[in-house]
Design a protein around this motif. Structure first.
Motif, PDB file in Angstrom:
ATOM      1  N   LEU A  22      26.300  -6.656  62.232  1.00 10.31           N
ATOM      2  CA  LEU A  22      26.287  -7.616  63.577  1.00 10.31           C
ATOM      3  C   LEU A  22      25.656  -8.889  63.384  1.00 10.31           C
ATOM      4  CD1 LEU A  22      27.742  -7.882  66.441  1.00 10.31           C
ATOM      5  CD2 LEU A  22      25.622  -6.702  67.384  1.00 10.31           C
ATOM      6  N   PRO A  23      24.623  -9.108  62.988  1.00 15.06           N
ATOM      7  CA  PRO A  23      23.820 -10.584  62.743  1.00 15.06           C
ATOM      8  C   PRO A  23      24.737 -11.133  61.864  1.00 15.06           C
ATOM      9  CG  PRO A  23      22.265  -8.702  62.740  1.00 15.06           C
ATOM     10  CD  PRO A  23      23.513  -8.074  62.521  1.00 15.06           C
ATOM     11  N   ALA A  24      25.246 -10.739  60.799  1.00 18.25           N
ATOM     12  CA  ALA A  24      26.071 -11.637  59.964  1.00 18.25           C
ATOM     13  C   ALA A  24      27.363 -12.133  60.556  1.00 18.25           C
ATOM     14  CB  ALA A  24      26.224 -10.602  58.554  1.00 18.25           C
ATOM     15  N   VAL A  25      27.831 -11.077  61.203  1.00 17.18           N
ATOM     16  CA  VAL A  25      29.204 -11.190  61.928  1.00 17.18           C
ATOM     17  C   VAL A  25      29.292 -12.297  63.191  1.00 17.18           C
ATOM     18  CG1 VAL A  25      31.040 -10.400  63.082  1.00 17.18           C
ATOM     19  CG2 VAL A  25      30.283  -9.055  61.176  1.00 17.18           C
ATOM     20  N   MET A  26      27.651 -12.228  63.694  1.00 20.43           N
ATOM     21  CA  MET A  26      27.635 -13.310  64.685  1.00 20.43           C
ATOM     22  C   MET A  26      27.420 -14.562  64.143  1.00 20.43           C
ATOM     23  SD  MET A  26      25.248 -10.987  67.385  1.00 20.43           S
ATOM     24  CE  MET A  26      24.832 -12.502  68.390  1.00 20.43           C
ATOM     25  N   GLN A  63      35.127   1.184  60.279  1.00 24.47           N
ATOM     26  CA  GLN A  63      33.613   1.117  60.108  1.00 24.47           C
ATOM     27  C   GLN A  63      32.663   1.794  60.953  1.00 24.47           C
ATOM     28  OE1 GLN A  63      31.894  -2.983  60.884  1.00 24.47           O
ATOM     29  NE2 GLN A  63      30.670  -2.988  58.967  1.00 24.47           N
ATOM     30  N   SER A  64      31.553   2.584  60.362  1.00 26.15           N
ATOM     31  CA  SER A  64      30.925   3.634  61.078  1.00 26.15           C
ATOM     32  C   SER A  64      30.068   2.594  62.139  1.00 26.15           C
ATOM     33  CB  SER A  64      29.961   4.122  60.125  1.00 26.15           C
ATOM     34  OG  SER A  64      28.954   3.226  59.838  1.00 26.15           O
ATOM     35  N   SER A  65      29.558   3.240  63.464  1.00 27.25           N
ATOM     36  CA  SER A  65      28.564   2.693  64.153  1.00 27.25           C
ATOM     37  C   SER A  65      27.695   2.197  63.576  1.00 27.25           C
ATOM     38  CB  SER A  65      28.452   3.395  65.348  1.00 27.25           C
ATOM     39  OG  SER A  65      29.294   4.088  66.009  1.00 27.25           O
ATOM     40  N   TYR A  66      27.073   2.831  62.777  1.00 21.60           N
ATOM     41  CA  TYR A  66      25.584   2.361  62.036  1.00 21.60           C
ATOM     42  C   TYR A  66      25.989   1.041  61.208  1.00 21.60           C
ATOM     43  CZ  TYR A  66      22.037   2.082  58.519  1.00 21.60           C
ATOM     44  OH  TYR A  66      20.817   1.903  57.761  1.00 21.60           O
ATOM     45  N   ASP A  67      27.049   1.068  60.595  1.00 22.31           N
ATOM     46  CA  ASP A  67      27.242  -0.255  59.615  1.00 22.31           C
ATOM     47  C   ASP A  67      27.639  -1.256  60.566  1.00 22.31           C
ATOM     48  OD1 ASP A  67      26.661   0.978  57.337  1.00 22.31           O
ATOM     49  OD2 ASP A  67      28.450   1.648  56.655  1.00 22.31           O
ATOM     50  N   ARG A  88      30.177  -6.517  52.290  1.00 20.71           N
ATOM     51  CA  ARG A  88      28.795  -5.962  51.921  1.00 20.71           C
ATOM     52  C   ARG A  88      28.471  -4.928  52.959  1.00 20.71           C
ATOM     53  NH1 ARG A  88      26.129 -10.287  52.321  1.00 20.71           N
ATOM     54  NH2 ARG A  88      25.793 -10.682  50.289  1.00 20.71           N
ATOM     55  N   TYR A  89      28.825  -4.692  54.108  1.00 20.43           N
ATOM     56  CA  TYR A  89      28.494  -3.654  54.897  1.00 20.43           C
ATOM     57  C   TYR A  89      29.601  -2.795  55.345  1.00 20.43           C
ATOM     58  CZ  TYR A  89      24.512  -6.720  56.301  1.00 20.43           C
ATOM     59  OH  TYR A  89      23.487  -7.380  55.931  1.00 20.43           O
ATOM     60  N   HIS A  90      30.867  -2.905  54.518  1.00 19.33           N
ATOM     61  CA  HIS A  90      31.922  -1.946  54.977  1.00 19.33           C
ATOM     62  C   HIS A  90      32.775  -1.609  53.294  1.00 19.33           C
ATOM     63  CE1 HIS A  90      35.002   0.703  56.475  1.00 19.33           C
ATOM     64  NE2 HIS A  90      35.738  -0.229  56.446  1.00 19.33           N
TER      65      HIS A  90
END
Length: 200
Positions: free
Chosen positions: A93-97, A84-88, A51-53
């Protein structure tokens, strides 16, 4: 069988298929050591990464049966867009955590090891490829690889992957990949094999 680009609505089913494919993967077992929690954690992680990358780069593809069941996928990143960009990273991060829970530090160690060993020459990067038990042996992995590798050849672009299983090296070699080195995950983690493919 069919291979097509992943859409946002495909992500849940694709992530479950990839989680099933990687259930015995050494790196995933290192990151998710509890058998009962591994399928859910992996599915959440694959969903976050897609989703994010991977989705934004246009290299995420899935394989489906004639009735539309998603049985596998390949997550590719185009040249110079593998990181992955810093923004992405912040957005994901919440989903990865949520996916990694108390193993977030281990996940960061794996990511750092892979990033540190990553080639600098522009290439298509195969981050993930796998098929569920329903698709295994049906030629879906081959179809997924050939879909992107034919584009690599047309563009004159190399391709790169890390094999997390030594037993899979001969399979990738049949598609033109060659082992170029090893990556050892720190603190007793598993070994991965860097594999590079020049265009044909």
């Amino acid at each position: 069988m069919g291979v097509r680009p992943v859409t946002r609505s495909d992500i849940p089913a694709l992530s479950r298929a990839l989680a099933e494919a990687f259930d015995d993967d050494p790196v995933m077992c290192w990151m998710f050591p509890h058998d009962a929690k591994r399928p859910t954690g992996m599915a959440r992680l694959f969903a976050a990464e897609t989703r994010y990358h991977h989705l934004a780069g246009g290299g995420a593809e899935l394989a489906e049966t004639p009735d539309g069941t998603i049985v596998g996928g390949a997550l590719w990143d185009p040249p110079d867009r593998w990181k992955q960009s810093s923004y992405d990273s912040l957005r994901s991060l919440p989903a990865v955590m949520r996916a990694l829970g108390g193993r977030l530090r281990v996940g960061a160690e794996v990511s750092h090891a892979l990033e540190s060993a990553h080639p600098t020459e522009p290439h298509w990067y195969l981050s993930t490829i796998g098929t569920s038990s329903a698709g295994r042996g049906g030629g879906y992995g081959k179809a997924l690889l050939n879909s992107r590798l034919s584009r690599c050849d047309a563009e004159g672009a190399p391709a790169y992957l890390e094999s997390s299983k030594h037993a899979n090296i001969p399979y990738y070699e049949r598609f033109g990949f060659e082992v170029t080195g090893e990556i050892v995950i720190p603190n007793g983690g598993p070994t991965l094999w860097k594999m590079w493919r020049d265009p044909r």
